[in-house]
Design a protein around this motif. Structure first.
Motif, PDB file in Angstrom:
ATOM      1  N   ILE A 170      27.359  28.122  49.503  1.00  0.00           N
ATOM      2  CA  ILE A 170      27.564  29.629  49.653  1.00  0.00           C
ATOM      3  C   ILE A 170      28.976  30.105  49.479  1.00  0.00           C
ATOM      4  CG2 ILE A 170      27.168  31.524  51.454  1.00  0.00           C
ATOM      5  CD1 ILE A 170      24.981  29.823  52.486  1.00  0.00           C
ATOM      6  N   VAL A 171      30.013  29.609  50.238  1.00  0.00           N
ATOM      7  CA  VAL A 171      31.471  29.991  50.087  1.00  0.00           C
ATOM      8  C   VAL A 171      31.876  29.943  48.523  1.00  0.00           C
ATOM      9  CG1 VAL A 171      33.629  29.391  50.783  1.00  0.00           C
ATOM     10  CG2 VAL A 171      31.986  29.370  52.327  1.00  0.00           C
ATOM     11  N   LEU A 172      31.654  28.799  47.819  1.00  0.00           N
ATOM     12  CA  LEU A 172      31.967  28.980  46.396  1.00  0.00           C
ATOM     13  C   LEU A 172      31.282  30.136  45.628  1.00  0.00           C
ATOM     14  CD1 LEU A 172      32.011  25.055  45.910  1.00  0.00           C
ATOM     15  CD2 LEU A 172      33.919  26.640  46.200  1.00  0.00           C
ATOM     16  N   ILE A 173      30.050  30.370  45.998  1.00  0.00           N
ATOM     17  CA  ILE A 173      29.317  31.434  45.202  1.00  0.00           C
ATOM     18  C   ILE A 173      30.127  32.595  45.457  1.00  0.00           C
ATOM     19  CG2 ILE A 173      27.190  32.808  45.184  1.00  0.00           C
ATOM     20  CD1 ILE A 173      25.668  30.347  45.579  1.00  0.00           C
ATOM     21  N   PHE A 174      30.297  33.118  46.709  1.00  0.00           N
ATOM     22  CA  PHE A 174      31.196  34.269  46.893  1.00  0.00           C
ATOM     23  C   PHE A 174      32.746  34.189  46.321  1.00  0.00           C
ATOM     24  CE2 PHE A 174      28.009  34.927  50.330  1.00  0.00           C
ATOM     25  CZ  PHE A 174      27.504  36.219  50.081  1.00  0.00           C
ATOM     26  N   ALA A 175      32.873  32.988  46.335  1.00  0.00           N
ATOM     27  CA  ALA A 175      34.501  32.886  45.744  1.00  0.00           C
ATOM     28  C   ALA A 175      34.392  33.283  44.085  1.00  0.00           C
ATOM     29  CB  ALA A 175      34.937  31.767  45.857  1.00  0.00           C
ATOM     30  N   PHE A 196      38.302  34.722  42.745  1.00  0.00           N
ATOM     31  CA  PHE A 196      39.223  34.053  43.394  1.00  0.00           C
ATOM     32  C   PHE A 196      40.233  33.572  42.028  1.00  0.00           C
ATOM     33  CE2 PHE A 196      38.299  32.530  47.821  1.00  0.00           C
ATOM     34  CZ  PHE A 196      37.717  34.029  48.388  1.00  0.00           C
ATOM     35  N   SER A 197      41.706  33.715  42.453  1.00  0.00           N
ATOM     36  CA  SER A 197      42.662  33.219  41.574  1.00  0.00           C
ATOM     37  C   SER A 197      42.446  31.638  41.432  1.00  0.00           C
ATOM     38  CB  SER A 197      43.846  33.735  41.630  1.00  0.00           C
ATOM     39  OG  SER A 197      44.339  33.255  43.065  1.00  0.00           O
ATOM     40  N   LYS A 198      43.224  31.167  40.513  1.00  0.00           N
ATOM     41  CA  LYS A 198      43.346  29.593  40.657  1.00  0.00           C
ATOM     42  C   LYS A 198      43.774  29.023  41.936  1.00  0.00           C
ATOM     43  CE  LYS A 198      43.769  29.113  35.689  1.00  0.00           C
ATOM     44  NZ  LYS A 198      44.422  28.538  34.431  1.00  0.00           N
TER      45      LYS A 198
END
Length: 234
Positions: A36-41, A46-48
């Motif tokens: 879930i967190v990666l999807i929102f990222a 998000f930058s590199k």
């Protein structure tokens, strides 16, 4: 020969990950939250460097959970009877997982705060701008119907406020998400509202307070009441 040895080692490591995921509830929770967190990222672009910080925190938590799981298996296999030091050993390893989880939460706070605060204000604004009497009526109807259904079908298990055939938490959570969907034009805000409702429902199942069908019925009840009230009278 070395190549085969490497492939075998890699396969063993993969088996360890799969076994940990299948047998450990906490590992499954960590993976779900990480997803879930990666999807929102991705949504927030998000930058590199931000991705590096975020994935580093996630990997650290998963690593600590794997070490904790392996240590528990090793201790249980090597010691035939209970000893107070075994409990201390397991508590310390669990404390290491908790420490990494706090660190990951802190990293997530730093990365998401400036992005989520405006969304939170939009969600609250959507609820605030909706006709308050409709929200109150929908909430009251949901609570009354949940209690009525619990009293009729949940005499053998649970109480009016915990457990039972219909999850009140799921009903209210999905009701609020439905209200947000009627009062917000942002797909992201609506999605966030329903994701939060799903997490609430999932927590009731994980806590063994409700069965999956209990939260399904509760969520369906909240959605239906929200649609009826805000579609007919909104």
């Amino acid at each position: 020969m070395k190549k085969r040895s490497f492939l075998k080692s890699f396969n063993n490591a993969a088996n360890g990950l799969v076994h940990s995921f299948k047998s450990e509830k906490n590992m499954r929770i960590h993976f779900a939250v990480a997803g879930i967190v990666l999807i929102f990222a991705l949504i927030f672009e998000f930058s590199k460097l931000e991705f590096i910080a975020l994935t580093g925190a996630i990997v650290l938590v998963l690593f600590a959970e794997l070490i904790n799981t392996a240590l528990e298996y090793a201790v249980d296999a090597s010691v035939g009877e209970f000893h107070p030091l075994i409990r201390i050993c397991k508590d310390i390893s669990a404390g290491a997982v908790l420490l990494t989880a706090f660190y990951a939460a802190f990293v997530g706070y730093l990365l998401f705060y400036d992005r989520l605060v405006p969304l939170g204000n939009n969600v609250l604004g959507a609820i605030h701008q909706s006709p308050i009497h409709l929200t109150f009526i929908a909430f009251s109807l949901t609570v009354m119907l949940v209690i009525a259904l619990k009293s009729k079908y949940s005499k053998s298990r649970g109480s009016y406020f915990q457990g039972g055939t219909v999850s009140g938490h799921a009903a209210v959570s999905f009701l609020l998400a439905t209200i947000v969907s009627f009062n917000s034009d942002s797909l992201l805000v609506i999605s966030l509202a329903y994701i939060l409702a799903i997490l609430v429902a999932e927590s009731r199942v994980e806590g063994k307070i409700h069965k999956p069908m209990d939260v399904f019925y509760g969520g369906l009840l909240g959605i239906i009441i929200g649609i009826i009230i805000f579609r007919l009278f909104g």
